[in-house]
Scaffold this motif. Structure first.
Motif, short mmCIF file in Angstrom:
data_model
loop_
_atom_site.label_atom_id
_atom_site.label_comp_id
_atom_site.label_asym_id
_atom_site.label_seq_id
_atom_site.Cartn_x
_atom_site.Cartn_y
_atom_site.Cartn_z
N ASN A 152 0.81 -1.22 0.00
CA ASN A 152 0.00 0.00 0.00
C ASN A 152 0.85 1.27 0.00
O ASN A 152 0.31 2.38 0.09
N GLY A 153 2.16 1.12 -0.09
CA GLY A 153 3.04 2.28 -0.19
C GLY A 153 3.13 3.10 1.07
O GLY A 153 3.51 4.27 1.02
N CYS A 154 2.79 2.52 2.22
CA CYS A 154 2.80 3.25 3.48
C CYS A 154 4.04 2.92 4.30
O CYS A 154 4.58 1.80 4.23
N VAL A 155 4.49 3.90 5.07
CA VAL A 155 5.54 3.67 6.05
C VAL A 155 4.87 3.55 7.42
O VAL A 155 4.07 4.42 7.80
N TYR A 156 5.20 2.49 8.13
CA TYR A 156 4.57 2.21 9.42
C TYR A 156 5.59 2.26 10.54
O TYR A 156 6.78 1.95 10.35
N ASP A 162 1.95 -4.31 16.80
CA ASP A 162 1.16 -3.18 16.32
C ASP A 162 1.89 -2.45 15.19
O ASP A 162 3.09 -2.19 15.27
N LEU A 163 1.12 -2.13 14.13
CA LEU A 163 1.63 -1.33 13.03
C LEU A 163 0.83 -0.03 12.97
O LEU A 163 -0.41 -0.07 12.87
N LEU A 164 1.52 1.10 13.00
CA LEU A 164 0.85 2.40 12.98
C LEU A 164 1.36 3.19 11.78
O LEU A 164 2.57 3.45 11.68
N PRO A 165 0.48 3.57 10.86
CA PRO A 165 0.94 4.33 9.70
C PRO A 165 1.36 5.74 10.10
O PRO A 165 0.71 6.39 10.92
N LEU A 166 2.44 6.21 9.52
CA LEU A 166 2.86 7.58 9.74
C LEU A 166 1.94 8.53 8.98
O LEU A 166 1.26 8.13 8.04
N SER A 167 1.94 9.78 9.39
CA SER A 167 1.15 10.77 8.67
C SER A 167 1.62 10.84 7.22
O SER A 167 2.79 10.55 6.91
#
Length: 824
Positions: A152-156, A162-167
Motif C-alpha cells: 500500500n506504499g505506506c511507512v509504518y 502493532d503497526l501504525l501508519p505515519l502521517s
C-alpha cells in the motif's frame, strides 16, 4: 419468513465457520430451533475470538468463509425453513490499523474523511495507549522500528505486533530523505532523537497503557482501549456502518438483529428509530440492555425486547431459599464482615471507577459542566459529579434532544437524593440535575447529557459486574449480569407478576439462561442455588475444607493468600463445575480451567491484585492453592468434597429442568446458548466460549425420562420446541395465567397456563424441593380455573391427565416436571 419461536446462539470464530454451521443445520432443525442467532460475522481484527472488534462493517469475515460461505449457509437455512438473527455492533470498532477508517485517521488526523466517524476529542492529539512501558523508556530501549509496506506504499511504525501508519506528510518527507530501504529505515529507528522528532510530528501520540484511564482522547468500549466508540447518531456514520447489514435484511437472508451494547450510544432511541426505518417493520430487533430490578425498557423503543438478562434474575428469585440464604449470610459475615456489606462495597467499587478507571472521562465531564456553569469552581462540580455518578441507581437515562421522560426525571431525582447526604453544599448538584433533566439550553448541554449517559453505564457495569461481583461472595450464583445479589429472593407471586409484566411489555424479548457474557453456565448456577436448601451442610463443609487445605495457604506480608473471602468463593466456584464422576474426569483440564478462572476473579476483584497493577506473589499463592484442590496428594479433600456435593448435584439438576421448562413456555422467546442443550457448567469468559462438541447422534432419539441428565435436557427442549413450532401463537400471543396451588407443599410448586383461543398449555414445576419421599406431595394440587378444566395430555411422558384440579403426587410419579397440553 419463519415465525420466531426460539433461538440458538452460535459463537462464530475458532472452529465455527459458515461451513461448520451449515453442517449443524440438520441438528438444530431436529432440536426444534426456529432461528440461528449468530455472533458478529463481520470482518474483525486478525485472531479475534469473538468478533466484536470489527474492522470492516461492510465485509463478511473471510476467516469465517466470506460472502460466498455466508450465502451458502443462508441457502441451507432457508431450505430447512430456519431463520437467521445477526448480532451487530454499532457502538464501537477496532482501534487498529487493520481498520481502514482508523488507519486513515492515523494518517490524516482531523482532516481524515473518517475523523467524525469515531468519537474522538480533536482538541488534542489522538492518544494511543499501546506501550508496555513509559514512552521515554520504550524509546531508549529501541522498541520502535520503521517499516515500509510496498502493498500500500505506506511507512509504518512497528511496535511489536502493532503497526501504525505515519502521517502522509511525514511519510513522504521520510521517503524523500532516506528512501524506503529496510536497512536505512532500521538505522533511522535506532536514532532516539530522530525518532522522538518524527513521532512528535504524528497526528497521534503513544502512551503507556496504564495511562489510558487518565489521558485517552477517544471514547472506548468500557475500559477496552482497543475498541473505539462510533458516532452512529450522525446519519452519515450510520449509513457507512450499516450498509451491508441493511442489504442482508432486505435480501431476506437475515430476519432479525441483536443490537450489542445499546447503552453505549449517544441517542439509543434515535438510533433504533433509524434502524427500524431502514430494515422495515417486520424485522425482529432486540437490544442488549441490563434492566435493574423494577426498571422497564423504554416503551417508545421500536424493538421486541431485550436479550434477557432480567429473565435470569427471575429464575434466581424462584430457586433460592430465603431462610437458607439468611444462614449463608450469617456464616459469610463471620468469615468476611467487611466484604459482606454490599452497600459499602458498591460505593467503594463505584468510587474506584470514577476516580481511577474512568478518571479521564469524569474529568472531561467536569470541564464541560464548568464551561456551562461558570459560577461554580471546578472542585464543587467535580465533587457533585462524583457523588451523582456513584448514586446513580440504574445504568443510564436516555434524554437527548427534547424534554426528558418522566422516568428519566425520576431516576435523576433519586440519584440526587442519595448524593445530597454526601455533599456539604448542593448547588452544583442541583445544576447538574437541571442539565440531565434537559432544563438547560446551552450549546454544551447536549454534549454533557450524552457523555454523562454514556459514562454512567460503564461505571455501573465495571463497578458491579466486574468488581463487586468478585468481592461480594455470599452466594455467587446470584452475582450474575443484571442480578442484585444482596436483595432477598422474591416469592412465587412476584415471579407471576414479573411474567405478567413481561407478557405485556416484551413478550417477544429473548428469555435466556446462559450467554457468552454470563458469569457461569445455567446448570452451574442452578446447582449453586441449592446451597440455600441445606446451608448447614455447606457451611460445615467449607469450614472442614479450609482446615484440610490450610497447608496450601501462604502467609504473605499483606496477609494470608488466599484470604477467607476468596476461599469462600473458591469452594462455590469449584462446586459449580464439579463433574458427576470425578474419578473418570480429566482433572488436569478441570484444574486448568479452574485456575484460569481464579486468576481472573482475583484480578477483577481489584483488592490485592489488579489488571492494572498485578501482584505476582499473591497471584501465584492463590493459584497454587487452587491447583492443590485437584492434587492426587489431596484425595481426602477430593473424596469429602465429592461426597458433600452429591445431594446438591441432584437438587441442582431439578432446578435446571424447572428453569428450562419455564424458559421454554413462559412469555418470551427461549434462547439456547450453544452447547447448553446439554449440561452447561461453564465459567465466565473465555471459558464459556470454548468450542462445543455438538451431540450429532441422538437428534431423533427418544426414551424414558429416567435417562441421563444431558439427554433429558435435550429431550425436554426437542419436545417443547417442536410443540411451539406447531402452535406458535399459543406462546407468542397466548395469555399468561398464573395458577394457584393448594395443600401441604403449595409453596413448592410453580404453575401457569398459556391460553390462546381454544389452545391451552400448562407448565408445572417444583421449586425448593429436597429429596422427596413417596408421600412428599401429600394433598398438594394445582387449582385449575373452571374454564381450563378440560382433559390434558402430558407431552413429556405421553400420559393423559383427567380434567379438573391436578394432584402433584400424580403428576410427578416418575418425573420431576409436567407440561400439559390440550384444547378447551
Amino acid at each position: 419468513m419463519t415465525v420466531l419461536t426460539s433461538t440458538y446462539r452460535l459463537q462464530f470464530r475458532g472452529d465455527v465457520t459458515f461451513g461448520r454451521a451449515t453442517e449443524l443445520v440438520p441438528y438444530l432443525k431436529g432440536l426444534g430451533i426456529s432461528h440461528v442467532y449468530a455472533s458478529p460475522i463481520f470482518a474483525a481484527k486478525k485472531g479475534s475470538t469473538h468478533g466484536y472488534d470489527v474492522t470492516d462493517a461492510n465485509e463478511i469475515d473471510p476467516v469465517l468463509g466470506g460472502r460466498a460461505g455466508f450465502d451458502a449457509f443462508c441457502a441451507v437455512l432457508q431450505q430447512a425453513k430456519l431463520g437467521l438473527i445477526l448480532d451487530i455492533v454499532p457502538n464501537h470498532m477496532a482501534a487498529s490499523a487493520e481498520n481502514a477508517w482508523w488507519r486513515d485517521v492515523l494518517q490524516r488526523g482531523s482532516g481524515s474523511a473518517y475523523a467524525g466517524h469515531f468519537d474522538i476529542d480533536w482538541r488534542r492529539k489522538l492518544t494511543l495507549p499501546l506501550l508496555g512501558r513509559p514512552f521515554e523508556e520504550s524509546l531508549a530501549a529501541a522498541d520502535f522500528d520503521l517499516r515500509y509496506e510496498p502493498t500500500n506504499g505506506c511507512v509504518y511504525l512497528a511496535y511489536f505486533d502493532d503497526l501504525l501508519p505515519l502521517s502522509i506528510e511525514s511519510a513522504e518527507r521520510l521517503a524523500a530523505d532516506i528512501g524506503t530501504d529496510a536497512e536505512r529505515l532500521r538505522a533511522f529507528s535506532r536514532d532516539a532523537g530522530a525518532m522522538r522528532k518524527l513521532l512528535a510530528e504524528q497526528h497521534w501520540q503513544l502512551l503507556y497503557w496504564k495511562d489510558a484511564a487518565e489521558n485517552l482522547s477517544y471514547r472506548r468500549f468500557f475500559e477496552v482501549a482497543g475498541l473505539v466508540g462510533m458516532r452512529v447518531e450522525d446519519p452519515r456514520v450510520f449509513d457507512d456502518t450499516h450498509r451491508l447489514i441493511i442489504e442482508l435484511v432486505r435480501s431476506g437472508q437475515v430476519q432479525g438483529l441483536r443490537v450489542d451494547h445499546i447503552d453505549g450510544l449517544a441517542d439509543p432511541k434515535g438510533y433504533l428509530e433509524h434502524l427500524r426505518q431502514a430494515v422495515g417493520p417486520d424485522t425482529f430487533i432486540v437490544v442488549e440492555k441490563i434492566l435493574a430490578r423494577g426498571e422497564k425498557l423504554p416503551a417508545d423503543w421500536p424493538v421486541s425486547g431485550t436479550t434477557g438478562y432480567e429473565f435470569i434474575a427471575a429464575m434466581a428469585d424462584l430457586f433460592v431459599n430465603e431462610e437458607g440464604l439468611r444462614k449463608l449470610d450469617e456464616a459469610y459475615r463471620s468469615v468476611s464482615e467487611e466484604d459482606a456489606d454490599f452497600a459499602t462495597g458498591l460505593r467503594k467499587a463505584k468510587l474506584l471507577m470514577v476516580e481511577r478507571n474512568f478518571a479521564g472521562e469524569t474529568r472531561r465531564l467536569t470541564r464541560l459542566a464548568c464551561s456551562i456553569f461558570a459560577d461554580f469552581d471546578e472542585e464543587e462540580i467535580a465533587s457533585a459529579l462524583r457523588e451523582l455518578l456513584v448514586a446513580f441507581p440504574v445504568y443510564r437515562t436516555y434524554a437527548y434532544q427534547g424534554a426528558a421522560s418522566s422516568d428519566d426525571v425520576t431516576v435523576v431525582e433519586i440519584a440526587c437524593g442519595k448524593a445530597r447526604s454526601r455533599l456539604s453544599t448542593v448547588d452544583a448538584l442541583d445544576a447538574l440535575a437541571r442539565l440531565l433533566k434537559e432544563e438547560v439550553s446551552a450549546a454544551e448541554a447536549l454534549e454533557f447529557r450524552a457523555r454523562f449517559q454514556q459514562l454512567s453505564g460503564p461505571i455501573m457495569a465495571k463497578a458491579v459486574e466486574d468488581t463487586l461481583f468478585y468481592r461480594y461472595n455470599r452466594l455467587i450464583a446470584l452475582n450474575e449480569v443484571g442480578g442484585e445479589p444482596h436483595a432477598p429472593p422474591g416469592s412465587v407471586a412476584a415471579f407471576h407478576q414479573f411474567m405478567n409484566d413481561r407478557f405485556q411489555r416484551q413478550r417477544c424479548g429473548l428469555s435466556t439462561t446462559s450467554t457468552h457474557d454470563t458469569k457461569r453456565g445455567e446448570d452451574a448456577r442452578a446447582r449453586l442455588y441449592d446451597l440455600t436448601q441445606d446451608p448447614d451442610a455447606w457451611i460445615a463443609g467449607v469450614e472442614r475444607w479450609r482446615n484440610m487445605n490450610s497447608p496450601f495457604r501462604s502467609s504473605l506480608a499483606d496477609g494470608p493468600a488466599p484470604e477467607p473471602n476468596i476461599e469462600w468463593m473458591l469452594y462455590q466456584a469449584l462446586a459449580g463445575i464439579w463433574p458427576q464422576d470425578i474419578e473418570g474426569a480429566d482433572r488436569s483440564a478441570l484444574k486448568e480451567r479452574f485456575c484460569a478462572y481464579v486468576l481472573k476473579a482475583i484480578r477483577e476483584a481489584k483488592l490485592r491484585t489488579d489488571w492494572m497493577d498485578e501482584n505476582p506473589s499473591y497471584e501465584h499463592a492463590v493459584e497454587a492453592y487452587a491447583a492443590a484442590l485437584f492434587s492426587e496428594d489431596n484425595r481426602e479433600f477430593i473424596r469429602d468434597f465429592d461426597r458433600t456435593l452429591r445431594p446438591f448435584m441432584e437438587l441442582g439438576f431439578r432446578n435446571s429442568l424447572s428453569q428450562l421448562l419455564i424458559k421454554l413456555t413462559a412469555p418470551g422467546i427461549p434462547d439456547i446458548y450453544q452447547g447448553s442443550e446439554r449440561l452447561d457448567f461453564s465459567l465466565v469468559d473465555p471459558d464459556n466460549r470454548r468450542p462445543v462438541d455438538h451431540p450429532w447422534t441422538d437428534t431423533e432419539a427418544a426414551g424414558p425420562l429416567a435417562m441421563d441428565p444431558a439427554f433429558l435436557k435435550r429431550h425436554v427442549i426437542r419436545t417443547v420446541l417442536r410443540y411451539r413450532n406447531q402452535h406458535p401463537f399459543l406462546f407468542l400471543e397466548g395469555e399468561y395465567v398464573p395458577l394457584e396451588t393448594s395443600g401441604a407443599r403449595a409453596s413448592n410448586l410453580v404453575a401457569f397456563a398459556r391460553v390462546h383461543e381454544r389452545e391451552t398449555a400448562v407448565t408445572i414445576v417444583p421449586r425448593l424441593v429436597d429429596m422427596p419421599s413417596s408421600d412428599f406431595w401429600k394433598d398438594t394440587a394445582v387449582m385449575m380455573p373452571r374454564e381450563l378444566k378440560a382433559p390434558l395430555y402430558d407431552l413429556l411422558t405421553d400420559k393423559p391427565s383427567s380434567a379438573g384440579d391436578l394432584l402433584a403426587a400424580q403428576l410427578f410419579t416418575d418425573h420431576s416436571l409436567s407440561f400439559l397440553v390440550g384444547n378447551r
